[in-house]
Design an enzyme around this catalytic site. Structure first.
Site: not given
Length: 490
Positions: A216, A388, A292, A258, A386
């Protein structure tokens, strides 16, 4: 997948372990890999501790000299064998992608095809010219500049396209003579790590060149901070990307980020509305919107808004939700309870201040159905955040100028799509969008091994991976001069 009667890869070899100078126990313990669709434990993998990362970094640095000095043809041969092995073992890769990341089999096939394209393109990178003969400052002198490997590259990847994202950085980095510490996400450590390690192990990659270190945030920070790591290539959220940049920045490392996107799919009034609605559905509902490059805002000319929304709702209702391994299912579960809760919050908060749910909007455990919203205001979470997830906010506009202004009303700048009956008109609109990528009369979610992938704004830090941009990312310049005959310094 059984080959010659043996299950590949042999679970006894890798279960509960990390890959670093062979398969070995980690100091970070183990964790289970859970299948989102069923909640069943699929495997147990090793978790790399900071001490594991430190040892891997030192070993990768030791291996870097021989690997960078290897003939390009030798590195290419490893990549070609990896490509052949990936084709041979594609069923195993597909099954793990489906079960770990909860994508339908077609998503697994896409990742395999895209990963093969990355390997093929990396083979070409290895033979590209890498230098220049410069004008010398003294008669008869020599002035040369050429690109050399970065050294040890840390690759930190998310869970949503584990094989593709691993190969997108790993293949060019290896082809150009770098060694790699690969940290797959702990939600998809087999398809994004274990299988990749076995793939290259079987392909003859020398010991120490690749290390696979699941874990993680603590593991990721250790990779970014390790003094042997000269560059970090990160794909993931803006928040995690900022953390990686801060940690790597302390060591003045090169960082390629990114990050996320709040991508607009723009439909002008002369567009083919049926084709646009299909592209919109694929862009938002494909892989449950967990990409994304998914379309996070559907900007539609007011004259087409009703027809477009009706088409989008029709596609949403036709998509079967369920276990992605079941034939006919096109929408699986989202990856985790955390992600399901996030989607639910964004939709519910937006509805509470005036958005309208036209279909979907209520989850069943991790299964969130394709959802279409209208009456979406620009201050609502469905517009600003966002998501997602498989949620399509539809926002009408009345002019090209308004469409561009709405599309650019975000700190993100990853990708976009513009639909119009006139390609020159769509291109003119596309050129006004503040995004790193844009697609005409197509989906927003596209990827190509020979294209520079990346975004503007908080969707990245200006870096690109893909095409010749990978040559720039994974090498650095060296300049050398030599005096000519008769020079006072000769």
């Amino acid at each position: 997948m059984a080959v010659n009667g043996t299950k590949w890869p042999d679970r006894a070899e890798w279960a509960g372990k990390i890959y670093s100078a062979g398969w070995r126990e980690s100091e970070g313990g183990t964790r289970q890999v859970i299948e989102p669709a069923t909640g069943h434990a699929l495997a147990e993998i090793g978790v790399a501790s900071p001490a594991d990362v430190a040892r891997a970094g030192a070993r990768a640095a030791q291996a870097a000299g021989d690997w960078s000095a290897a003939a390009p043809s030798d590195r290419v041969e490893v990549l070609l064998r990896a490509s052949a092995t990936l084709r041979e073992r594609s069923d195993t890769f597909r099954d793990w992608i489906v079960r770990e990341s909860a994508g339908v089999p077609a998503k697994g096939d896409y990742e395999i095809i895209a990963a093969l394209a990355q390997l093929t393109h990396a083979v070409g990178l290895a033979s590209l010219p890498r230098g220049e003969v410069l004008a010398a400052q003294a008669p008869g002198g020599t002035s040369l500049a050429w690109r050399v490997p970065i050294g040890v590259v840390g690759v930190i990847n998310p869970w949503n396209a584990p094989l593709l994202f691993a190969m997108r950085a790993l293949a060019p980095a290896l082809a150009l003579g770098n060694t790699v510490l690969l940290k797959p996400d702990p939600l998809t450590p087999v398809s994004g790590g274990v299988l990749v390690a076995r793939l290259f192990e079987d392909s003859g990659l020398p010991d120490g060149v690749l290390h696979v270190l699941p874990g993680g945030a603590e593991t990721g920070q250790a990779v970014a901070a390790d003094p042997h790591v000269a560059m970090v290539a990160f794909t993931g959220s803006v928040e995690a990307g900022r953390m990686v940049a801060r940690v790597a920045g302390e060591g003045l490392k090169r960082v390629s980020l990114e990050l996320g996107g709040k991508n607009a799919l723009v439909v002008l009034e002369d567009a083919d509305v049926e084709a646009a609605a299909l592209a919109g559905a694929v862009s938002t509902f494909g892989y449950q919107g967990q990409a994304c490059v998914a379309a996070g805002r559907h900007l539609v000319h007011a004259d087409l808004a009703e027809a477009y929304t009706d088409g989008l709702v029709g596609h949403a209702r036709a998509m079967r939700v369920g276990d992605p391994r079941v034939e006919g299912v096109s929408v699986g579960p989202v990856i985790s309870e955390r992600q399901a809760t996030r989607i639910e919050r964004i939709v519910d908060e937006s509805v509470a201040v005036g958005a309208r749910v036209l279909t979907g909007g209520r989850r069943d455990g991790l299964f969130y159905p394709p959802t279409v919203l209208d009456h979406v205001g620009r201050a609502m979470p469905a517009f600003t955040e966002e998501i997602f997830g498989p949620v399509a906010p539809v926002i009408p506009f009345h002019s090209e100028a308004e469409a561009v202004e709405i599309a650019n009303d975000t700190a993100y700048g990853l990708t976009a799509a513009v639909h119009s009956g006139s390609v020159p008109r769509a291109t003119a609109v596309a050129e006004r969008l503040r995004t790193g990528m844009v697609h005409i009369n197509d989906v927003s979610a596209k990827d190509a091994a020979n294209a520079p992938f990346g975004g503007m704004g908080i969707s990245g830090n200006g870096s690109r991976i893909g095409g010749t941009a990978s040559l720039e990312q994974f090498t650095q310049w060296r300049w050398m001069t030599a005096p000519g005959p008769g020079s006072p310094t000769s």
